[in-house]
Design a protein around this motif. Structure first.
Motif, mmCIF file in Angstrom:
data_model
loop_
_atom_site.group_PDB
_atom_site.id
_atom_site.type_symbol
_atom_site.label_atom_id
_atom_site.label_comp_id
_atom_site.label_asym_id
_atom_site.label_seq_id
_atom_site.Cartn_x
_atom_site.Cartn_y
_atom_site.Cartn_z
ATOM 1 N N SER A 30 0.812 -1.219 0.000
ATOM 2 C CA SER A 30 0.000 0.000 0.000
ATOM 3 C C SER A 30 0.850 1.276 0.000
ATOM 4 C CB SER A 30 -0.981 -0.011 1.171
ATOM 5 O OG SER A 30 -0.323 -0.244 2.386
ATOM 6 N N VAL A 31 2.073 1.208 0.538
ATOM 7 C CA VAL A 31 2.945 2.395 0.514
ATOM 8 C C VAL A 31 3.223 2.809 -0.930
ATOM 9 C CG1 VAL A 31 5.224 3.307 1.104
ATOM 10 C CG2 VAL A 31 3.985 1.900 2.748
ATOM 11 N N ALA A 32 3.541 1.843 -1.784
ATOM 12 C CA ALA A 32 3.801 2.161 -3.190
ATOM 13 C C ALA A 32 2.570 2.764 -3.848
ATOM 14 C CB ALA A 32 4.237 0.906 -3.943
ATOM 15 N N GLY A 33 1.399 2.241 -3.518
ATOM 16 C CA GLY A 33 0.161 2.778 -4.079
ATOM 17 C C GLY A 33 -0.084 4.222 -3.662
ATOM 18 N N ILE A 34 0.152 4.506 -2.396
ATOM 19 C CA ILE A 34 -0.037 5.875 -1.894
ATOM 20 C C ILE A 34 0.954 6.818 -2.560
ATOM 21 C CG2 ILE A 34 0.218 7.344 0.146
ATOM 22 C CD1 ILE A 34 -0.875 4.930 1.777
ATOM 23 N N LEU A 35 2.214 6.391 -2.659
ATOM 24 C CA LEU A 35 3.222 7.247 -3.303
ATOM 25 C C LEU A 35 2.918 7.462 -4.782
ATOM 26 C CD1 LEU A 35 6.465 5.928 -1.586
ATOM 27 C CD2 LEU A 35 5.386 8.166 -1.275
ATOM 28 N N ALA A 36 2.397 6.444 -5.455
ATOM 29 C CA ALA A 36 2.037 6.595 -6.868
ATOM 30 C C ALA A 36 0.923 7.628 -7.024
ATOM 31 C CB ALA A 36 1.597 5.256 -7.442
ATOM 32 N N ASP A 96 -0.735 9.019 6.434
ATOM 33 C CA ASP A 96 -1.277 7.905 5.648
ATOM 34 C C ASP A 96 -0.189 6.886 5.298
ATOM 35 O OD1 ASP A 96 -0.108 9.805 3.955
ATOM 36 O OD2 ASP A 96 -1.533 9.503 2.339
ATOM 37 N N ILE A 97 1.029 7.356 5.079
ATOM 38 C CA ILE A 97 2.124 6.445 4.779
ATOM 39 C C ILE A 97 2.554 5.691 6.040
ATOM 40 C CG2 ILE A 97 4.554 6.313 4.074
ATOM 41 C CD1 ILE A 97 3.918 8.451 1.987
ATOM 42 N N LYS A 98 2.520 6.360 7.206
ATOM 43 C CA LYS A 98 2.848 5.667 8.455
ATOM 44 C C LYS A 98 1.922 4.481 8.674
ATOM 45 C CE LYS A 98 4.766 9.508 11.090
ATOM 46 N NZ LYS A 98 4.578 10.365 12.258
ATOM 47 N N LEU A 99 0.626 4.690 8.470
ATOM 48 C CA LEU A 99 -0.337 3.607 8.642
ATOM 49 C C LEU A 99 -0.073 2.490 7.632
ATOM 50 C CD1 LEU A 99 -2.857 2.315 9.847
ATOM 51 C CD2 LEU A 99 -4.224 3.701 8.267
ATOM 52 N N ALA A 100 0.169 2.862 6.388
ATOM 53 C CA ALA A 100 0.437 1.870 5.347
ATOM 54 C C ALA A 100 1.711 1.087 5.651
ATOM 55 C CB ALA A 100 0.533 2.549 3.981
ATOM 56 N N LEU A 101 2.741 1.751 6.183
ATOM 57 C CA LEU A 101 3.972 1.064 6.554
ATOM 58 C C LEU A 101 3.701 0.013 7.631
ATOM 59 C CD1 LEU A 101 6.550 4.005 6.656
ATOM 60 C CD2 LEU A 101 6.713 1.962 5.228
ATOM 61 N N ARG A 102 2.869 0.386 8.605
ATOM 62 C CA ARG A 102 2.527 -0.580 9.657
ATOM 63 C C ARG A 102 1.792 -1.784 9.073
ATOM 64 N NH1 ARG A 102 0.157 3.758 12.697
ATOM 65 N NH2 ARG A 102 1.894 4.958 13.466
ATOM 66 N N LEU A 103 0.806 -1.508 8.211
ATOM 67 C CA LEU A 103 0.030 -2.593 7.613
ATOM 68 C C LEU A 103 0.896 -3.468 6.716
ATOM 69 C CD1 LEU A 103 -3.291 -0.705 6.789
ATOM 70 C CD2 LEU A 103 -2.898 -2.385 8.609
ATOM 71 N N ASP A 104 1.724 -2.845 5.894
ATOM 72 C CA ASP A 104 2.629 -3.618 5.029
ATOM 73 C C ASP A 104 3.600 -4.437 5.880
ATOM 74 O OD1 ASP A 104 1.406 -2.540 2.817
ATOM 75 O OD2 ASP A 104 3.060 -1.216 2.267
ATOM 76 N N GLY A 105 4.055 -3.874 7.003
ATOM 77 C CA GLY A 105 5.017 -4.548 7.866
ATOM 78 C C GLY A 105 4.472 -5.809 8.509
ATOM 79 N N ILE A 106 3.171 -5.822 8.780
ATOM 80 C CA ILE A 106 2.578 -7.027 9.377
ATOM 81 C C ILE A 106 1.911 -7.895 8.320
ATOM 82 C CG2 ILE A 106 2.273 -6.001 11.657
ATOM 83 C CD1 ILE A 106 -0.716 -5.644 10.959
ATOM 84 N N ARG A 107 2.183 -7.558 7.073
ATOM 85 C CA ARG A 107 1.670 -8.303 5.920
ATOM 86 C C ARG A 107 0.155 -8.345 5.877
ATOM 87 N NH1 ARG A 107 6.436 -12.602 6.116
ATOM 88 N NH2 ARG A 107 7.891 -11.377 4.931
#
Length: 86
Positions: free
Chosen positions: A44-50, A69-80
């Protein structure tokens, strides 16, 4: 297709030929790259940055700190964790 262009080349007439060539130069400087396809829902981080990139003027943009929004996405991506589209 983009990944294939970076690994194998693309026609010089392609709209992004120079960007792809720059990417190939960067790739050649790395000893080992593990190319893997990741679904948008799992990155999701890549999607937000795009999406942010569509709103910014052309050029290089450096973010010193992640936005909320990126902080939240990083957390979600980090826990897969991932969100389904649709």
């Amino acid at each position: 297709m983009a990944l294939n262009f970076v690994r194998e080349r693309c026609p010089n007439s392609h709209l992004f030929a120079l960007l792809i060539e720059d990417s190939q130069i960067l790739v050649s400087r790395v000893q080992h790259i593990d190319w893997r396809h990741t679904l948008r829902e799992a990155n999701s981080v890549a999607g937000i940055l795009a999406k942010k990139g569509q709103e910014l003027i052309h050029g290089l943009h450096v973010f010193d700190y992640p936005t909320s929004d990126i902080k939240l996405a990083l957390r979600l991506d980090g826990i897969r964790s991932f969100r389904l589209r649709g």
